[in-house]
Write a protein that holds these residues in place. Structure first.
Motif, mmCIF file in Angstrom:
data_model
loop_
_atom_site.group_PDB
_atom_site.id
_atom_site.type_symbol
_atom_site.label_atom_id
_atom_site.label_comp_id
_atom_site.label_asym_id
_atom_site.label_seq_id
_atom_site.Cartn_x
_atom_site.Cartn_y
_atom_site.Cartn_z
ATOM 1 N N LEU A 191 -17.494 -7.925 13.020
ATOM 2 C CA LEU A 191 -18.038 -6.952 12.071
ATOM 3 C C LEU A 191 -17.835 -5.534 12.587
ATOM 4 O O LEU A 191 -17.532 -4.622 11.805
ATOM 5 N N GLY A 192 -17.957 -5.341 13.888
ATOM 6 C CA GLY A 192 -17.677 -4.032 14.460
ATOM 7 C C GLY A 192 -16.253 -3.594 14.180
ATOM 8 O O GLY A 192 -16.003 -2.421 13.885
ATOM 9 N N LEU A 193 -15.299 -4.530 14.230
ATOM 10 C CA LEU A 193 -13.914 -4.193 13.908
ATOM 11 C C LEU A 193 -13.761 -3.786 12.446
ATOM 12 O O LEU A 193 -13.048 -2.832 12.128
ATOM 13 N N VAL A 194 -14.435 -4.504 11.555
ATOM 14 C CA VAL A 194 -14.399 -4.139 10.134
ATOM 15 C C VAL A 194 -14.949 -2.733 9.943
ATOM 16 O O VAL A 194 -14.353 -1.903 9.247
ATOM 17 N N ARG A 195 -16.067 -2.456 10.570
ATOM 18 C CA ARG A 195 -16.684 -1.131 10.457
ATOM 19 C C ARG A 195 -15.801 -0.050 11.084
ATOM 20 O O ARG A 195 -15.626 1.025 10.528
ATOM 21 N N HIS A 196 -15.227 -0.358 12.238
ATOM 22 C CA HIS A 196 -14.343 0.597 12.911
ATOM 23 C C HIS A 196 -13.130 0.912 12.037
ATOM 24 O O HIS A 196 -12.770 2.076 11.844
ATOM 25 N N LEU A 197 -12.503 -0.126 11.491
ATOM 26 C CA LEU A 197 -11.319 0.105 10.676
ATOM 27 C C LEU A 197 -11.661 0.769 9.346
ATOM 28 O O LEU A 197 -10.835 1.498 8.791
ATOM 29 N N SER A 198 -12.872 0.591 8.866
ATOM 30 C CA SER A 198 -13.338 1.360 7.704
ATOM 31 C C SER A 198 -13.349 2.840 8.043
ATOM 32 O O SER A 198 -12.896 3.680 7.255
ATOM 33 N N GLU A 199 -13.865 3.158 9.219
ATOM 34 C CA GLU A 199 -13.908 4.563 9.657
ATOM 35 C C GLU A 199 -12.505 5.123 9.868
ATOM 36 O O GLU A 199 -12.220 6.273 9.529
ATOM 37 N N VAL A 200 -11.613 4.320 10.419
ATOM 38 C CA VAL A 200 -10.229 4.753 10.644
ATOM 39 C C VAL A 200 -9.549 5.039 9.300
ATOM 40 O O VAL A 200 -8.878 6.062 9.130
ATOM 41 N N GLU A 201 -9.724 4.143 8.337
ATOM 42 C CA GLU A 201 -9.168 4.349 6.991
ATOM 43 C C GLU A 201 -9.701 5.656 6.390
ATOM 44 O O GLU A 201 -8.934 6.456 5.855
ATOM 45 N N PHE B 28 -15.620 -2.063 3.220
ATOM 46 C CA PHE B 28 -14.256 -2.010 3.745
ATOM 47 C C PHE B 28 -13.249 -2.180 2.612
ATOM 48 O O PHE B 28 -12.276 -1.420 2.503
ATOM 49 N N ARG B 29 -13.474 -3.176 1.767
ATOM 50 C CA ARG B 29 -12.557 -3.423 0.648
ATOM 51 C C ARG B 29 -12.447 -2.194 -0.265
ATOM 52 O O ARG B 29 -11.352 -1.833 -0.707
ATOM 53 N N LYS B 30 -13.575 -1.558 -0.543
ATOM 54 C CA LYS B 30 -13.584 -0.376 -1.408
ATOM 55 C C LYS B 30 -12.869 0.807 -0.749
ATOM 56 O O LYS B 30 -12.130 1.543 -1.404
ATOM 57 N N ILE B 31 -13.088 0.971 0.537
ATOM 58 C CA ILE B 31 -12.442 2.056 1.277
ATOM 59 C C ILE B 31 -10.930 1.861 1.270
ATOM 60 O O ILE B 31 -10.168 2.818 1.055
ATOM 61 N N VAL B 32 -10.474 0.648 1.482
ATOM 62 C CA VAL B 32 -9.043 0.339 1.467
ATOM 63 C C VAL B 32 -8.454 0.637 0.092
ATOM 64 O O VAL B 32 -7.365 1.225 -0.018
ATOM 65 N N LYS B 33 -9.153 0.250 -0.946
ATOM 66 C CA LYS B 33 -8.660 0.499 -2.308
ATOM 67 C C LYS B 33 -8.482 1.999 -2.541
ATOM 68 O O LYS B 33 -7.445 2.435 -3.059
ATOM 69 N N LEU B 34 -9.466 2.789 -2.152
ATOM 70 C CA LEU B 34 -9.353 4.229 -2.318
ATOM 71 C C LEU B 34 -8.244 4.796 -1.427
ATOM 72 O O LEU B 34 -7.495 5.686 -1.852
ATOM 73 N N SER B 35 -8.104 4.281 -0.223
ATOM 74 C CA SER B 35 -7.022 4.727 0.659
ATOM 75 C C SER B 35 -5.670 4.548 -0.015
ATOM 76 O O SER B 35 -4.820 5.442 0.018
ATOM 77 N N ASP B 36 -5.471 3.391 -0.634
ATOM 78 C CA ASP B 36 -4.208 3.127 -1.312
ATOM 79 C C ASP B 36 -3.996 4.079 -2.487
ATOM 80 O O ASP B 36 -2.883 4.553 -2.720
#
Length: 168
Positions: free
Chosen positions: A54-64, A106-114
């Motif tokens: 979960l920390g990785l998911v949160r970290h990669l959300s922040e990176v995105e 995370f899924r929402k952040i990725v969608k907006l990133s795209d």
């Protein structure tokens, strides 16, 4: 578990290849966290590290958010999971109760990133907050693929320690 990821194209234009590899790695992360309880997702299974799935998911959300939302698009997108007081809050403050919401975020952040990246050509440049020189959108894609690839290696080891599940 292929429902989480699609192999990137093997013959395509540059943009499609870069997006395909990024999507593949994002899907790999979702695959590694699938089917686990909140308690399993926050398990720190490689002492003394505080890293968890979960920390990785949160970290990669922040990176995105940092790269796509803040740096590329210029959005005011402050960190959600860490603060000056808790610089590793993405890992240290992860809780089982928030696991499902964090994965959905995370899924929402990725969608907006795209959506943000799609507005730019690969040769477009941006200035990264607090850093010199222009960065190209092409660089951003390559950097993000590298970031996910590295952390997916961590995720693979963490998942194997939790329940023995392995896979590329």
């Amino acid at each position: 578990m292929t429902e989480f990821r699609v192999d990137p194209p093997t013959a395509a234009g540059e943009r499609e290849l870069l997006q395909g590899f990024l999507d593949y790695h994002r899907g790999t992360l979702l695959w590694k966290v699938s089917g686990l309880s909140g308690t399993q997702l926050v398990e720190r299974s490689v002492d003394p590290s505080t890293m968890s799935l979960l920390g990785l998911v949160r970290h990669l959300s922040e990176v995105e958010k940092y790269w796509f939302h803040r740096a590329l698009a210029g959005h005011d997108s402050p960190p959600k999971y860490w603060t000056a007081e808790h610089p590793d809050g993405d890992f240290d403050l992860a809780t089982p109760a928030q696991a499902e919401q964090d994965v959905e975020d995370f899924r929402k952040i990725v969608k907006l990133s795209d959506e943000l990246a799609a507005r730019h050509a690969l040769d477009d440049t941006f200035i990264r907050p607090g850093h010199e020189g222009p960065y190209s959108v092409r660089y951003l894609y390559i950097h993000m693929v590298e970031e996910y690839a590295r952390h997916n290696g961590h995720a693979d080891l963490l998942r194997e320690r939790i329940d023995g599940a392995v896979g590329e």
